[in-house]
Design a protein around this motif. Structure first.
Motif, mmCIF file in Angstrom:
data_model
loop_
_atom_site.group_PDB
_atom_site.id
_atom_site.type_symbol
_atom_site.label_atom_id
_atom_site.label_comp_id
_atom_site.label_asym_id
_atom_site.label_seq_id
_atom_site.Cartn_x
_atom_site.Cartn_y
_atom_site.Cartn_z
ATOM 1 N N ARG A 16 0.844 -1.192 0.000
ATOM 2 C CA ARG A 16 0.000 0.000 0.000
ATOM 3 C C ARG A 16 0.885 1.250 0.000
ATOM 4 N NH1 ARG A 16 -0.329 -1.592 5.524
ATOM 5 N NH2 ARG A 16 0.199 0.086 6.990
ATOM 6 N N GLN A 17 0.376 2.281 -0.605
ATOM 7 C CA GLN A 17 1.117 3.545 -0.694
ATOM 8 C C GLN A 17 0.892 4.359 0.574
ATOM 9 O OE1 GLN A 17 0.007 6.766 -3.550
ATOM 10 N NE2 GLN A 17 1.987 6.301 -4.475
ATOM 11 N N LEU A 18 1.992 4.767 1.190
ATOM 12 C CA LEU A 18 1.896 5.561 2.417
ATOM 13 C C LEU A 18 1.848 7.057 2.132
ATOM 14 C CD1 LEU A 18 4.507 3.728 4.693
ATOM 15 C CD2 LEU A 18 2.021 3.431 4.644
ATOM 16 N N ALA A 19 2.605 7.513 1.146
ATOM 17 C CA ALA A 19 2.690 8.951 0.870
ATOM 18 C C ALA A 19 3.117 9.157 -0.572
ATOM 19 C CB ALA A 19 3.677 9.625 1.826
ATOM 20 N N GLN A 20 2.782 10.323 -1.107
ATOM 21 C CA GLN A 20 3.095 10.657 -2.485
ATOM 22 C C GLN A 20 3.984 11.886 -2.560
ATOM 23 O OE1 GLN A 20 -0.942 11.063 -4.152
ATOM 24 N NE2 GLN A 20 -0.408 9.421 -5.569
ATOM 25 N N ALA A 21 4.884 11.868 -3.539
ATOM 26 C CA ALA A 21 5.670 13.048 -3.925
ATOM 27 C C ALA A 21 6.341 13.727 -2.728
ATOM 28 C CB ALA A 21 4.793 14.046 -4.686
ATOM 29 N N LEU A 22 7.084 12.946 -1.946
ATOM 30 C CA LEU A 22 7.831 13.507 -0.818
ATOM 31 C C LEU A 22 9.232 13.893 -1.285
ATOM 32 C CD1 LEU A 22 6.930 11.036 2.076
ATOM 33 C CD2 LEU A 22 5.735 13.117 1.349
ATOM 34 N N VAL A 46 3.265 6.916 8.406
ATOM 35 C CA VAL A 46 4.665 6.604 8.104
ATOM 36 C C VAL A 46 5.343 5.992 9.327
ATOM 37 C CG1 VAL A 46 6.906 7.580 7.475
ATOM 38 C CG2 VAL A 46 4.838 8.357 6.305
ATOM 39 N N LEU A 47 5.144 6.584 10.481
ATOM 40 C CA LEU A 47 5.761 6.054 11.696
ATOM 41 C C LEU A 47 5.186 4.685 12.059
ATOM 42 C CD1 LEU A 47 5.980 9.279 13.904
ATOM 43 C CD2 LEU A 47 7.786 8.185 12.561
ATOM 44 N N ALA A 48 3.900 4.500 11.811
ATOM 45 C CA ALA A 48 3.295 3.192 12.096
ATOM 46 C C ALA A 48 3.894 2.111 11.206
ATOM 47 C CB ALA A 48 1.783 3.271 11.899
ATOM 48 N N ALA A 49 4.153 2.450 9.941
ATOM 49 C CA ALA A 49 4.766 1.475 9.034
ATOM 50 C C ALA A 49 6.189 1.163 9.458
ATOM 51 C CB ALA A 49 4.741 2.016 7.600
ATOM 52 N N LEU A 50 6.914 2.164 9.936
ATOM 53 C CA LEU A 50 8.285 1.943 10.394
ATOM 54 C C LEU A 50 8.324 1.004 11.594
ATOM 55 C CD1 LEU A 50 9.769 5.555 10.066
ATOM 56 C CD2 LEU A 50 10.454 3.533 8.759
ATOM 57 N N ALA A 51 7.288 1.042 12.407
ATOM 58 C CA ALA A 51 7.246 0.196 13.599
ATOM 59 C C ALA A 51 6.636 -1.172 13.326
ATOM 60 C CB ALA A 51 6.455 0.900 14.699
ATOM 61 N N LEU A 89 9.737 -1.434 3.393
ATOM 62 C CA LEU A 89 9.464 -0.095 2.860
ATOM 63 C C LEU A 89 10.256 0.113 1.571
ATOM 64 C CD1 LEU A 89 9.596 1.812 6.232
ATOM 65 C CD2 LEU A 89 7.655 1.920 4.671
ATOM 66 N N ASP A 90 9.636 0.778 0.618
ATOM 67 C CA ASP A 90 10.291 1.117 -0.639
ATOM 68 C C ASP A 90 9.989 2.573 -0.978
ATOM 69 O OD1 ASP A 90 11.484 -1.434 -1.909
ATOM 70 O OD2 ASP A 90 9.468 -2.087 -1.311
ATOM 71 N N VAL A 91 10.950 3.211 -1.641
ATOM 72 C CA VAL A 91 10.722 4.549 -2.174
ATOM 73 C C VAL A 91 10.846 4.459 -3.699
ATOM 74 C CG1 VAL A 91 11.483 5.777 -0.123
ATOM 75 C CG2 VAL A 91 13.150 5.179 -1.851
#
Length: 220
Positions: free
Chosen positions: A162-168, A200-205, A210-212
């Protein structure tokens, strides 16, 4: 021969008169020449008129403190009213200036791209990667962040990515040399808006990968 023809008066030759200074045609000609000369002089003067502005030496990213080493000065031609849109080098850099949006390398620094720390609503977060990112993931590039949950038990289907964020914006890329254990240790620091920090922090934990992914045309 008809005598009437012989009695006709001979035509009198008209002498050309030199035009005087009051001749309208001469005055119009002089005015046109003077106007052309003035217009040419104005065009040359405008072509030679430049103003000094700050140009980004490398890509600038939100949250970065802006210092003299981050910019160079270039003399450029700007139209009327355009100078106010850029950071003029006629004045020193603002004290405690912070970049608030991405500025590409060799780009004129927009005036609204610089502010104070209080103007920021973003935070830098390091995204550890198990797979090396593409070469397009560079400082100043925009990336999408994806999360793939770890596989569950045999009875549970694997959750899709799933996508966490766009265009960071990317603020830093760390690529250590590969160790003996095969762990790359690559991390990409991205600038995350405050409202997207929880996911983002929830995914890190969480257990997962994770991929960019670089947004095409923004890096490399």
């Amino acid at each position: 021969m008809d005598s009437a023809v012989l009695d006709l008066p001979a035509p009198v030759a008209q002498r050309l008169r030199r035009p005087g200074w009051r001749d309208p045609r001469l005055l119009v000609g002089v005015a046109m020449v003077a106007g052309s000369v003035a217009l040419g002089a104005w065009a040359v003067q405008q072509a030679q008129h430049t103003v000094p502005v700050y140009v980004a030496r490398d890509a600038l990213v939100p949250g970065q403190r802006l210092g003299p080493d981050d910019v160079v000065v270039a003399d450029v031609q700007l139209g009327a009213g355009e100078l106010e849109h850029y950071l003029s080098a006629q004045e020193p850099l603002p004290t405690d200036a912070v970049v608030v949006r991405v500025v590409g390398d060799d780009e004129l620094v927009p005036a609204d791209a610089v502010g104070g720390a209080g103007d920021l609503d973003v935070r830098a977060v390091a995204i550890p990667l198990e797979r090396a990112p593409s070469r397009d993931v560079t400082v100043g590039a925009l990336v999408d962040v994806w999360f793939t949950p770890a596989a569950g038990s045999a009875d549970e289907p694997a959750a899709p990515p799933r996508q966490l964020a766009q265009a960071l914006p990317v603020s830093e890329v760390v690529r250590p040399e590969r160790g003996l254990g095969g762990v790359d240790g690559t991390a990409v620091h991205v600038v995350v808006p405050e409202e997207q920090m929880p996911q983002v922090l929830a995914a890190l934990a969480s257990d997962g990968v994770l991929d960019v992914v670089a947004v095409p045309g923004t890096g490399g």
